[in-house]
Design an enzyme around this catalytic site. Structure first.
Site, PDB file in Angstrom:
ATOM      1  N   LYS A  11     -18.348  13.559 -26.894  1.00  0.00           N
ATOM      2  CA  LYS A  11     -17.134  13.554 -27.730  1.00  0.00           C
ATOM      3  C   LYS A  11     -16.799  12.137 -28.148  1.00  0.00           C
ATOM      4  O   LYS A  11     -17.158  11.158 -27.473  1.00  0.00           O
ATOM      5  CB  LYS A  11     -15.942  14.185 -27.013  1.00  0.00           C
ATOM      6  CG  LYS A  11     -15.393  13.430 -25.783  1.00  0.00           C
ATOM      7  CD  LYS A  11     -14.392  12.348 -26.097  1.00  0.00           C
ATOM      8  CE  LYS A  11     -14.207  11.402 -24.925  1.00  0.00           C
ATOM      9  NZ  LYS A  11     -13.517  10.174 -25.147  1.00  0.00           N
ATOM     10  N   ASP A 145     -11.182  15.484 -20.226  1.00  0.00           N
ATOM     11  CA  ASP A 145     -11.959  15.827 -21.426  1.00  0.00           C
ATOM     12  C   ASP A 145     -12.736  17.128 -21.286  1.00  0.00           C
ATOM     13  O   ASP A 145     -13.342  17.586 -22.260  1.00  0.00           O
ATOM     14  CB  ASP A 145     -13.019  14.743 -21.702  1.00  0.00           C
ATOM     15  CG  ASP A 145     -12.416  13.383 -21.973  1.00  0.00           C
ATOM     16  OD1 ASP A 145     -11.307  13.334 -22.519  1.00  0.00           O
ATOM     17  OD2 ASP A 145     -13.084  12.389 -21.648  1.00  0.00           O
TER      18      ASP A 145
HETATM   19  O1  C5P Z   1      -9.423  12.801 -16.210  1.00  0.00           O
HETATM   20  P1  C5P Z   1     -10.502  11.803 -16.079  1.00  0.00           P
HETATM   21  O2  C5P Z   1     -11.378  12.000 -14.901  1.00  0.00           O
HETATM   22  O3  C5P Z   1     -11.290  11.629 -17.331  1.00  0.00           O
HETATM   23  O4  C5P Z   1      -9.794  10.416 -15.853  1.00  0.00           O
HETATM   24  C1  C5P Z   1     -10.419   9.303 -15.276  1.00  0.00           C
HETATM   25  C2  C5P Z   1      -9.359   8.262 -14.992  1.00  0.00           C
HETATM   26  O5  C5P Z   1      -8.844   7.745 -16.238  1.00  0.00           O
HETATM   27  C3  C5P Z   1      -8.135   8.786 -14.274  1.00  0.00           C
HETATM   28  O6  C5P Z   1      -8.296   8.722 -12.885  1.00  0.00           O
HETATM   29  C4  C5P Z   1      -7.038   7.853 -14.746  1.00  0.00           C
HETATM   30  O7  C5P Z   1      -7.091   6.629 -14.037  1.00  0.00           O
HETATM   31  C5  C5P Z   1      -7.454   7.542 -16.166  1.00  0.00           C
HETATM   32  N1  C5P Z   1      -6.770   8.431 -17.145  1.00  0.00           N
HETATM   33  C6  C5P Z   1      -5.437   8.199 -17.464  1.00  0.00           C
HETATM   34  N2  C5P Z   1      -4.807   9.013 -18.358  1.00  0.00           N
HETATM   35  C7  C5P Z   1      -5.464  10.007 -18.978  1.00  0.00           C
HETATM   36  C8  C5P Z   1      -6.831  10.255 -18.690  1.00  0.00           C
HETATM   37  C9  C5P Z   1      -7.449   9.435 -17.758  1.00  0.00           C
HETATM   38  O8  C5P Z   1      -4.819   7.291 -16.918  1.00  0.00           O
HETATM   39  N3  C5P Z   1      -4.828  10.764 -19.866  1.00  0.00           N
END
Ligand code: C5P
Length: 306
Positions: A11, A145
């Protein structure tokens, strides 16, 4: 069924609006996702002992020295399989084999893509018949995602990115991606965003109307003008050399240039195939680029292929 293979796209974010950090540590997002023609494949093979194993076969070794995809319980595909076991109570196991093409730690949701693929593949080999709504619910627990990668196409993402609604978008777009030598962790870029915005009023994010209008019209020029990413400053603060990458693509005539998600992959919009080739040639000589990839979007989300 003893095995199932799922193909899943990468993506990009056409806009990425980031709001003030929430009490749970995540940031509210207003984004438009697009799935692009750069695919990983996950093959799930049934085993009856409840164990989950994973192996990773990289097609591109651009990050081989800096980032290793974990071949253990940390792998997002394994976490997805485990989440299906927990949700359904199934006691069977699975061997997951990942064929990686999507850049690792590149801001293109490679790990989330493998999780989305593993969800579909396990649902198939275990015969668990989860509904689309159940899959979406499990996906959101794995990563922000992951739900989008089940859907694909072009979609608005809200919440922390996990709330996905399709967008009326016309046309196909030619993209060029410039990967960087070293990956960036999403968490570190969000932490840098917090550091840089400390003491400032960060507004709730919105998807720009002009971007939606460009997508409805299928107008690549207008889309190029309205690409945006609130994580740019944070990612460039951690990787200043990415400024050169973006400039080289713009000098080569890209309609727009931003970092993909939290970076470090840079993305460039081209007019057509030839233009995309011209931009790629200009980027391939840049010291700041590890690899240059031509791609198209939108494409469908995770799909069973065998
Ligand atoms: O949800 P995902 O595993 O992709 O997120 C990885 C890290 O990115 C999270 O632990 C967080 O620190 C950060 N993040 C965030 N806000 C979001 C998505 C991700 O702060 N909306």
């Amino acid at each position: 069924m003893t095995s199932a293979t799922v193909r899943v796209p990468a993506k990009i974010n056409l806009c990425l609006g980031v709001g003030p950090v929430r009490p749970d540590g995540f940031h509210p997002l207003a984004t438009v996702y697009q799935a692009v023609d750069l695919h990983d494949e996950v093959r799930a093979t049934f085993r009856d002992d409840g164990q989950i194993t994973v192996s990773v076969h990289a097609q591109m070794d651009a990050y081989a020295e800096s980032v290793v995809v974990p071949e253990n319980d940390e792998n997002l595909a394994v976490r997805a399989a485990r989440a299906v076991q927990d949700f359904t109570g199934v006691t069977d196991g699975v061997d997951l084999a990942i064929r990686k093409v999507i850049p690792v730690a590149g801001g293109m949701a490679g790990g989330s893509a493998d999780a989305a693929a593993a969800l579909l593949a396990c649902n198939e080999v275990w015969g668990t018949r989860l509904s689309r709504a159940d899959l979406d619910q499990i996906a959101a627990t794995i990563g922000s995602d992951v739900p989008f990668l089940l859907h694909g196409g072009t979609a608005v993402g809200g919440g922390r990115g996990e709330m996905v609604s399709p967008v009326l978008a016309r046309g196909g777009y030619h993209w060029v991606f410039a990967t960087a030598v070293h990956g960036l962790s999403t968490a570190s870029v969000f932490a840098e965003f917090d550091r840089l915005t400390e003491g400032q009023q960060v507004r709730d994010p919105e998807v720009p109307d002009a971007l939606m209008a460009a997508l409805r019209a299928g107008d690549a020029d207008a889309l190029g003008d309205h690409l945006s990413n609130d994580l740019t400053e944070a990612a460039l603060s951690l990787r200043p050399e990415l400024t050169d990458t973006l400039e080289i693509g713009l000098e080569a005539g890209a309609l727009g240039a931003i970092l993909s998600g939290s970076g470090p992959t840079a993305m460039f919009l081209a007019e057509d195939e030839q233009h995309s080739l011209d931009i790629s040639i200009a980027l391939s000589s840049a010291a700041s680029c590890a690899d240059v990839i031509q791609s198209r979007g939108p494409v469908p989300g995770a799909r069973l292929v065998g």
